[in-house]
Scaffold this active site. Structure first.
Site, PDB file in Angstrom:
ATOM      1  CG  HIS A  17      11.255  15.701  59.724  1.00 33.58           C
ATOM      2  ND1 HIS A  17      12.524  15.790  59.215  1.00 33.58           N
ATOM      3  CD2 HIS A  17      11.383  15.780  61.072  1.00 33.58           C
ATOM      4  CE1 HIS A  17      13.395  15.931  60.215  1.00 33.58           C
ATOM      5  NE2 HIS A  17      12.727  15.917  61.349  1.00 33.58           N
ATOM      6  CE  LYS A  41      22.511  21.154  65.254  1.00 35.06           C
ATOM      7  NZ  LYS A  41      21.358  20.419  65.747  1.00 35.06           N
ATOM      8  NE  ARG A  90      13.094  10.172  66.014  1.00 39.58           N
ATOM      9  CZ  ARG A  90      14.231  10.854  65.940  1.00 39.58           C
ATOM     10  NH1 ARG A  90      14.905  10.886  64.810  1.00 39.58           N
ATOM     11  NH2 ARG A  90      14.690  11.503  66.981  1.00 39.58           N
ATOM     12  CB  SER A 128      18.010  15.497  60.281  1.00 44.35           C
ATOM     13  OG  SER A 128      16.654  15.747  60.022  1.00 44.35           O
TER      14      SER A 128
END
Ligand code: PNS
Length: 161
Positions: A17, A41, A90, A128
């Site tokens: 990040h 969430k 990514r 993460s």
């Protein structure tokens, strides 16, 4: 002045990040990192904790600011005058989801464009959720996240870092 938004969950922020935000800060005069609250969430860290960690790690970038946002990203783009959303890619597996979000956002607000930044391959496997899993099980994540994050993870999980 082109304002860029870097949105995400950042639960917690990773070196990947930070790489994306640092790259964005080189190309845009003002970068707003938006920690997006997802009421559906429950994260590991409170959004305010995530912002505090990002602020500490990115304090050397004077054109970058961090906020918590709840609601549509395009509403934040309208309110802040941001014309660009910056997201990191990514791997090829990111493309489908990211493209879908970019197209949805453009359909909601045609003036906003999403710009993709290729993350440094050093961080291509870092997410993460994997970082949390490894840290929860006592693994070493110190090379994948900044020190403030690995300390915070160790505190959350009652492990040492
Ligand atoms: O780090 P993440 O979890 O991949 O980030 C996803 C995020 C927060 C950027 C995305 O869920 C988002 O933009 N949420 C805000 C709500 C919204 O605007 N949804 C429609 C956009 S497709």
């Amino acid at each position: 002045m082109t304002i860029a938004l870097c949105p995400g969950s950042f639960d917690p922020p990773t070196n990947g990040h930070l790489d994306v935000v640092e790259r964005a800060s080189r190309h845009f005069e003002r970068v707003i990192v938006a920690v997006v609250r997802n009421p559906k969430k429950q994260g590991l860290f409170e959004e305010e904790e995530r912002v505090a960690m990002m602020k500490e790690v990115l304090s050397h970038l004077d054109n970058v600011e961090m906020i918590v946002h709840e609601g549509l990203l395009v509403d934040l783009a309208k309110e802040s005058g941001a014309g660009v959303i910056v997201k990191g890619l990514r791997a090829l597996s990111d493309v489908e989801y990211e493209l879908q979000m970019a197209q949805m956002n453009a359909s909601l607000l045609s003036q906003v464009d999403t710009v993709f930044v290729a993350t440094d391959p050093k961080w291509s496997f870092v997410s993460s959720s994997l970082v949390k899993e490894v840290a929860r099980l006592g693994g070493d994540v110190s090379k994948l996240v900044p020190p403030v994050v690995s300390t915070a993870l160790a505190r959350k999980f009652g492990t040492t870092n």
